[in-house]
Design a protein around this motif. Sequence first.
Motif, PDB file in Angstrom:
ATOM      1  N   LEU A 162       0.837  -1.208   0.000  1.00  0.00           N
ATOM      2  CA  LEU A 162       0.000   0.000   0.000  1.00  0.00           C
ATOM      3  C   LEU A 162       0.868   1.253   0.000  1.00  0.00           C
ATOM      4  CD1 LEU A 162      -2.909  -0.881   2.481  1.00  0.00           C
ATOM      5  CD2 LEU A 162      -2.829  -1.156   0.004  1.00  0.00           C
ATOM      6  N   GLU A 206       2.704   1.693  -3.401  1.00  0.00           N
ATOM      7  CA  GLU A 206       1.745   2.113  -4.432  1.00  0.00           C
ATOM      8  C   GLU A 206       1.057   3.429  -4.044  1.00  0.00           C
ATOM      9  OE1 GLU A 206      -0.841  -1.217  -5.161  1.00  0.00           O
ATOM     10  OE2 GLU A 206       0.771  -2.426  -6.026  1.00  0.00           O
ATOM     11  N   HIS A 207       1.546   4.060  -3.000  1.00  0.00           N
ATOM     12  CA  HIS A 207       1.036   5.372  -2.578  1.00  0.00           C
ATOM     13  C   HIS A 207      -0.454   5.326  -2.278  1.00  0.00           C
ATOM     14  CE1 HIS A 207       4.971   6.827  -3.605  1.00  0.00           C
ATOM     15  NE2 HIS A 207       4.857   6.271  -4.785  1.00  0.00           N
ATOM     16  N   ARG A 208      -0.854   4.208  -1.681  1.00  0.00           N
ATOM     17  CA  ARG A 208      -2.234   4.091  -1.224  1.00  0.00           C
ATOM     18  C   ARG A 208      -2.303   4.332   0.283  1.00  0.00           C
ATOM     19  NH1 ARG A 208      -3.173  -1.762  -3.783  1.00  0.00           N
ATOM     20  NH2 ARG A 208      -5.254  -1.622  -2.877  1.00  0.00           N
ATOM     21  N   MET A 209      -1.168   4.444   0.917  1.00  0.00           N
ATOM     22  CA  MET A 209      -1.115   4.754   2.350  1.00  0.00           C
ATOM     23  C   MET A 209       0.210   5.454   2.623  1.00  0.00           C
ATOM     24  SD  MET A 209      -1.347   2.185   5.628  1.00  0.00           S
ATOM     25  CE  MET A 209      -3.108   1.901   5.561  1.00  0.00           C
ATOM     26  N   GLU A 210       0.183   6.409   3.550  1.00  0.00           N
ATOM     27  CA  GLU A 210       1.429   7.076   3.922  1.00  0.00           C
ATOM     28  C   GLU A 210       2.219   6.174   4.869  1.00  0.00           C
ATOM     29  OE1 GLU A 210       2.529   9.837   2.551  1.00  0.00           O
ATOM     30  OE2 GLU A 210       0.693   9.954   1.352  1.00  0.00           O
ATOM     31  N   GLU A 270       1.480   6.234   8.597  1.00  0.00           N
ATOM     32  CA  GLU A 270       0.222   5.565   8.920  1.00  0.00           C
ATOM     33  C   GLU A 270       0.384   4.050   8.898  1.00  0.00           C
ATOM     34  OE1 GLU A 270      -3.435   8.054   7.585  1.00  0.00           O
ATOM     35  OE2 GLU A 270      -2.051   8.058   5.902  1.00  0.00           O
TER      36      GLU A 270
END
Lengths: 471, 471, 471
Positions: free
Chosen positions: B442, B445-449, B452
Amino acid sequence: MPKPLTLHPDRLFPAEPRTRDIARALYASVKDLPIVSPHGHTDPRWFAYDEPFANPAELLIVPDHYVFRMLFSQGVKLEELGVPTVDGSPTASDPRAIWHIFAANYHLFRGTPSRMWLDWVFAEAFGIDVRLEAETADHYYDIIDAALKTPAFRPRALFDRYNIEVIATTEGPLDPLDHHRAIRASDWNGKVVTAYRPDPVLDPDDPKFIANVQRFCAIAGEDAASFAGYLRAHEKRRADFRAAGATSTDHGHPSAFTANLPRAEIEALYVKVTSGPVSAADAELFRGHMLTEMARMSIADGMVMQLHPGVHRNHNAAVLARFGKDKGADIPTAGEFVKALKPLLDLYGTDPRLTLILFTLDEDVYSRELAPLAGHYPALKLGPPWWFHDSPEGMRRFRERATETGGFYNTVGFNDDTRAFLSIPARHDVARRMDCGWLAQLVVEHRMEEDEAFEVARALAYDLVKQAYKL
Amino acid sequence: MPKPLTLHPDRLFPAEPRTRDIARALYASVKDLPIVSPHGHTDPRWFAYDEPFANPAELLIVPDHYVFRMLFSQGVKLEELGVPTVDGSPTASDPRAIWHIFAANYHLFRGTPSRMWLDWVFAEAFGIDVRLEAETADHYYDIIDAALKTPAFRPRALFDRYNIEVIATTEGPLDPLDHHRAIRASDWNGKVVTAYRPDPVLDPDDPKFIANVQRFCAIAGEDAASFAGYLRAHEKRRADFRAAGATSTDHGHPSAFTANLPRAEIEALYVKVTSGPVSAADAELFRGHMLTEMARMSIADGMVMQLHPGVHRNHNAAVLARFGKDKGADIPTAGEFVKALKPLLDLYGTDPRLTLILFTLDEDVYSRELAPLAGHYPALKLGPPWWFHDSPEGMRRFRERATETGGFYNTVGFNDDTRAFLSIPARHDVARRMDCGWLAQLVVEHRMEEDEAFEVARALAYDLVKQAYKL
Amino acid sequence: MPKPLTLHPDRLFPAEPRTRDIARALYASVKDLPIVSPHGHTDPRWFAYDEPFANPAELLIVPDHYVFRMLFSQGVKLEELGVPTVDGSPTASDPRAIWHIFAANYHLFRGTPSRMWLDWVFAEAFGIDVRLEAETADHYYDIIDAALKTPAFRPRALFDRYNIEVIATTEGPLDPLDHHRAIRASDWNGKVVTAYRPDPVLDPDDPKFIANVQRFCAIAGEDAASFAGYLRAHEKRRADFRAAGATSTDHGHPSAFTANLPRAEIEALYVKVTSGPVSAADAELFRGHMLTEMARMSIADGMVMQLHPGVHRNHNAAVLARFGKDKGADIPTAGEFVKALKPLLDLYGTDPRLTLILFTLDEDVYSRELAPLAGHYPALKLGPPWWFHDSPEGMRRFRERATETGGFYNTVGFNDDTRAFLSIPARHDVARRMDCGWLAQLVVEHRMEEDEAFEVARALAYDLVKQAYKL
């Protein structure tokens, strides 16, 4: 300027470089292993008489339901593709015109396994180096048509060139097996065996069932009026098939339902189903009981059972009426194996003499039902991903979902299950590549040691299928 | 020359280098967090009396249905593995001989989680550095057998070494909880709690159900003749279990069916099910209504409910007859939660005092039913992938399918759910690695920092389980 | 110190560098294509009267069931979020307080598509550069609230800024279509069309069904007492909708069941369902037959049909009673299309004039039923992943499971299907990124040539949707 057609040596391998390196190494170790094709639908006449294939359309389009179903779905009429009609009313007869339609619509196959198989056939079998499209249609037609007239493209020559160790065809219970006899009588050494598919005499829903049973018993010299005679007819025909090399039976039932009726009940049911129209429930019960009888006979004669359930056959009523069966309108349905197989498994599931290979088109049951069943019952094995799932993604899902509970050794290698003879090496190649890619991922994620991956790669490509099918 | 056994520090992490780097960092932040094991089947006697485990076979093979089901599926007889019989007729009794069979067949576990858990136990718990195979069987046996005789391999020592903060066992409603009392009375500080699993007195299909209910009410000093007495018996026994540390109940029903009958109807049904044989429908109705009663009691006493539905238990009739329950022949079945849970949810689904943790063996319902339900109802949470899906691929599918609709905060961390005590850290480690790998994907793929992802990794490994189970 | 909010240019692309490079190139070729939004639930009043949106909470929280269902699942009350009640009893009315609750719980959306859509709206639409959390709640509120008061955030300005070529709203059969008339009468050139969703007059289970049918026929000037009048009312209203730009109908049935009743039977059933309460079976039969009538009318008038089956609507009884429909409590159920669609397909499945676009929330049917059906029937196309599956993982599963059997050309591009107007570009962007990532994987695994991937990327982003929906 036509676009090039190339088969990349790394095709189907994972992109990540280390994983790809391992996949390459694994694949290199299995790519030249002979093809063992334990289940399929090639025509034994090809090998018996070794006649040339007619033309590109007759070879690659007209008989291939994968191909014409996709064209049909986008508005091409089966008539335009030369698919023959039930009543003999004419359809397109110019193979070059058919080929042109195919070429102009070749983009429809992007992302499908058909595209990969066909490109392999074009590039590897025929040596074509430009992509198929409208502009190259004639070029393709001319090359393929010319090749088919040469001895190198006769069935036996292809069989040898393709490094096929053994191939099984599938014949019905009324088949005289003449072609198989001719193959054996010939001076050719290719190993072509049959398989016993008794559906036409097991399925009371077959419109010709009663006549089939009559003829079946007559062929075997048994009395069709008694269930005992009918069972003996199976035993005799199974022996005939074994004499033609068969090591397996195959069963294409609507569901995996099995039953084990008391003798008096099955005898009464036999009388009923062979006397006239029966209810859906009675038909299912008869098929279910007969699967159990087939398992009993398999234990006696050693033939491996295959079960291919869960297809709504000939879903398109108009296509069925005009073009008949097997015209790309078969649609999978939800499967259930846990309750369905219990009667058979209660009798024979733990018997080491039985091998029952399960197939499904309902991928949900891989992890939920099939892997748990095969990971327990000694008699059960899992067939490879079947039909619509004989594809890169289908193979990946099968390994991902079935391996952790079922292991590798409860699977049986690859089945090409095809009548598209020219594509057989392409299909096995896809399976070998996908399995090597999957094993490479296990290795690179340190879920399997590399030396073990080499052993498993070989098992999946060659050892397991020979062992499971006794070939 | 034996092959080396190594546990690679990067095992189970994605291959792509940047993703792997992030996975490593995330994992480093959670790998040493204490183990919180909120649901499992370890034996409280181990912790109560701290006696040594008997021998390698008794510890690692005979009681582990994951292990012997795979061996059985490939033709090894349960008798050869020393699995005890129902009637006491003897089976293999030489633990070294049993170990040899296991070692010779260790390749069958390739690609399975059992292989990973066992390799961890061999390498980490016992310090073995060569691979298990026929040639190293004695070497293994000797090392493990010797270790088991040392104080370091007593249950309490392992508990401490394994950094277990708390572990829950599971006891039936007739259990006197003596072992748990003994643990608490001892000078040992390990936190071992029980959980209330009332199936034997909730399930009219249990052959001993009526006797169980009699004894159950007798233990509680309540009148088994009235439904009110039976309910009070539950309340009292729940209090007994809470006194033994329980914070949860567990329910292993054939389905997720719930019901909410009017009082007169359930009283009449109670009389019926406690009087004699009942129909399948009545049994289901009773179980379904009692789940709703259990929810009501949970709201009153704060115990977290767990529902583990959807298994066809003891599918192999011959194995059940000879070896009894829980012998690797449990097979999952299709699940349905939407209709099934509605009666219970209509009453209590929005009540903030209830926590109902749902498990399934039918992965299809993750995205279709469970994540949508848990993403709406305050009372519902999703348990981790269970049993056959407690595996790398199973965990990946769970996160892929449940996260987008259910989020991370409607899940409850990991359950090892095992009686294989030595493998507990291995199982938690697999979960932590897989979750970190998924979070790393994630992130990359820059779906989560990234910051976080660190918070979520900790939540999945430690915080959520403590919070959901009130531990 | 607030954390930065950034939308990484590579978000959602695969991590492996070569694959990412190809994904980037593909995406660059499609990212600026206009948005074609063929199915959704924006309010035509916005475009008709171009009034400003009220405030951040009214715009982004109160109407978005994706948002408030997740908050509700974690214990936030719908009252606290200002969701209006059925009986008008007051709920929270301070939008800033609502916004604070949302901000404090924003971590709950980690890993969900809502998080991605919202971050896009914050960063791209409002230019905010810090992450939403409790500390930044007021900062966010102030910026958004101020922006909403500016002309640039009026609906028409956003429509233009968002490069929307055409958007379809969805109206019921009783809608006067006044807002659509107002749009057309205005001097604004934005293309906003309606779609015909006749569920309220097709579904006898709708509590207002009989009154709806009366009013429906009255609007059309037809006799509600006869089935013929009712059918003519449909024909007239369809014509009204086409005059308001509609090119499609939409059907939100509990299942995909279709029927083809003889005229006398459907006439009798019509009388029954319009006279009073009916059985569940009769209601299903009526809906099923009417789908077939809708297909017949579509062949006549050219409107594309959409079928969205398989949702248990308003599952939470308490929420339904207090807050009404569409409050985040809709839960998917298992789907079946093979038997269900056969009556309709037998009549019209091969008719080139019909386009029936199928949606599902049961992902199991992608590979088992939908791709095989769409890969055969000329009339069938597959809608994109819907609702809970309008997400990165959902899109990946759709392509993985549907492409190999259905191909790309039996799919119809993307639907945003939303009433969250501000998020529309974010949703299309996710789809374009995921499709390009998937195509990049096919290219890097040599399953597709790069030039073909560019063609397919454009088809998926733009061409197919225009063609399938006739826009």
